[in-house]
Design a protein around this motif. Structure first.
Motif, PDB file in Angstrom:
ATOM      1  N   UNK A 173       3.414  -4.232   7.517  1.00  0.00           N
ATOM      2  CA  UNK A 173       4.235  -4.232   6.406  1.00  0.00           C
ATOM      3  C   UNK A 173       3.516  -3.545   5.323  1.00  0.00           C
ATOM      4  N   UNK A 174       2.134  -3.447   5.305  1.00  0.00           N
ATOM      5  CA  UNK A 174       1.346  -2.558   4.418  1.00  0.00           C
ATOM      6  C   UNK A 174       1.491  -1.053   4.856  1.00  0.00           C
ATOM      7  N   UNK A 175       1.364  -0.935   6.145  1.00  0.00           N
ATOM      8  CA  UNK A 175       1.595   0.270   6.699  1.00  0.00           C
ATOM      9  C   UNK A 175       3.021   0.970   6.222  1.00  0.00           C
ATOM     10  N   UNK A 176       4.153   0.401   6.185  1.00  0.00           N
ATOM     11  CA  UNK A 176       5.345   0.745   6.089  1.00  0.00           C
ATOM     12  C   UNK A 176       5.429   0.971   4.596  1.00  0.00           C
ATOM     13  N   UNK A 177       4.755   0.248   3.854  1.00  0.00           N
ATOM     14  CA  UNK A 177       4.837   0.363   2.493  1.00  0.00           C
ATOM     15  C   UNK A 177       4.236   1.969   2.060  1.00  0.00           C
ATOM     16  N   UNK A 178       3.296   2.182   2.685  1.00  0.00           N
ATOM     17  CA  UNK A 178       2.407   3.368   2.309  1.00  0.00           C
ATOM     18  C   UNK A 178       3.503   4.669   2.974  1.00  0.00           C
ATOM     19  N   UNK A 179       4.224   4.436   3.974  1.00  0.00           N
ATOM     20  CA  UNK A 179       5.341   5.573   4.268  1.00  0.00           C
ATOM     21  C   UNK A 179       6.378   5.521   3.352  1.00  0.00           C
ATOM     22  N   UNK A 180       6.793   4.411   2.915  1.00  0.00           N
ATOM     23  CA  UNK A 180       7.953   4.600   1.771  1.00  0.00           C
ATOM     24  C   UNK A 180       7.317   5.175   0.636  1.00  0.00           C
ATOM     25  N   UNK A 181       6.184   4.972   0.191  1.00  0.00           N
ATOM     26  CA  UNK A 181       5.651   5.705  -0.983  1.00  0.00           C
ATOM     27  C   UNK A 181       5.651   6.924  -0.681  1.00  0.00           C
ATOM     28  N   UNK A 182       5.398   7.449   0.390  1.00  0.00           N
ATOM     29  CA  UNK A 182       5.520   9.119   0.838  1.00  0.00           C
ATOM     30  C   UNK A 182       6.888   9.707   0.554  1.00  0.00           C
ATOM     31  N   UNK A 183       7.853   8.896   1.187  1.00  0.00           N
ATOM     32  CA  UNK A 183       9.322   9.348   1.061  1.00  0.00           C
ATOM     33  C   UNK A 183       9.893   9.389  -0.357  1.00  0.00           C
ATOM     34  N   UNK A 184       9.229   8.164  -1.067  1.00  0.00           N
ATOM     35  CA  UNK A 184       9.807   8.035  -2.532  1.00  0.00           C
ATOM     36  C   UNK A 184       9.342   8.991  -3.368  1.00  0.00           C
TER      37      UNK A 184
END
Length: 290
Positions: free
Chosen positions: A89-100
């Motif tokens: 979940x933490x890794x996925x949040x990092x990825x969402x931060x990039x696309x955001x």
């Protein structure tokens, strides 16, 4: 086509295992392909960088706006972005931060190994954002947690050399390694250059990972790609993913080890292009510069 650009200097993101720092860097990422095209995010495997997709990106970037990223401690992403005890979940949040940060609302996602697990979690927990999913040589559960805890402890104590020395036999078929492809040496060198803290934190993610209860929640059109000679995630792992995700398609590549995009670049590219054809999944994920 616009040329590639790298990012990661600014933006809002999650620090460590749940801490937030709005001034902290993003994961290092590269953006390639024309603006205005559907966005395709590419996730790497443990021990590799954005380079693991080098063979596919030139063709993919003619059709998509391609965003590829480095795991914490790998390539140019700093280790501290993921603290010890982090989860998928933490890794996925990092990825969402990039696309955001890129102004992307919806995207297609292809991930290799650990990068595939991130994609599974995103598709299960954020179905409104993932239009289509490709899971390449990955799993819902990467074996017994103790195995990953032991590897994390080894790397924290001795660095990445002990795992780099045996990486080729986990990543490729013996025939491919013996063939002298320069990618084998380059990728192994990349693993040696990884920061031990970041690599170990990613091992912690794999130790805690069990996505089997999440598979039924994935509604995005999904392609699962397996290497028949993959010793890290044998084909049974891919079949379990395909069985657990409704209407998922499964492709098994012969004479192929774990890093299928490197060992069988044309076959992986063909599978991704067929699955992610823009007309098949609608225009809802078009890139909007942020």
């Amino acid at each position: 086509m616009t040329g590639p650009r790298s990012g990661g200097a600014t933006g809002r993101r999650a620090r460590g295992a749940g801490r937030r720092d709005t001034a902290a860097p993003l994961l290092h990422h590269r953006v390639e392909g024309p603006e205005g095209r559907p966005v395709l995010v590419l996730g790497p495997s443990l021990g590799t960088t954005t380079a693991v997709w080098d063979a596919q990106v030139p063709a993919l970037a003619q059709v998509f706006r391609v965003v590829r990223w480095d795991l914490p401690g790998h390539g140019r992403s700093p280790s501290w972005l993921l603290g010890a005890g982090g989860t998928v979940a933490h890794l996925a949040r990092l990825v969402l931060d990039v696309v955001d940060a890129l102004g992307v609302a919806r995207f297609r996602y292809a991930g290799l190994s650990l990068g595939g697990a991130v994609g599974t979690w995103l598709a299960a927990r954020h179905p409104g954002r993932v239009d289509a999913l490709a899971l390449v040589c990955t799993s819902a559960r990467f074996g017994a947690p103790v195995r990953w805890r032991e590897r994390a402890a080894l790397v924290r104590a001795e660095g990445t050399e002990p795992v780099a020395g045996t990486a080729a036999e986990r990543w490729f078929t013996p025939e491919f390694t013996a063939g002298g492809d320069p990618a084998v040496r380059a990728l192994t060198a990349g693993l040696r250059a990884a920061e031990p803290a970041g690599y170990a934190a990613c091992c912690d993610v794999l130790a805690a990972l069990d996505l089997r209860p999440e598979l039924a929640r994935v509604t995005a059109p999904t392609l699962v790609v397996a290497g028949r000679n993959d010793v890290a995630t044998p084909p049974g792992h891919a079949r379990a993913l395909a069985d657990g995700i409704a209407d998922a398609a499964l492709v098994e590549l012969p004479r192929t080890g774990h890093l299928a995009p490197v060992e069988r670049p044309e076959a992986v590219l063909a599978a991704l292009l067929a699955h992610f054809a823009p007309a098949a999944h609608g225009p809802g994920n078009w890139y909007s510069p942020g």
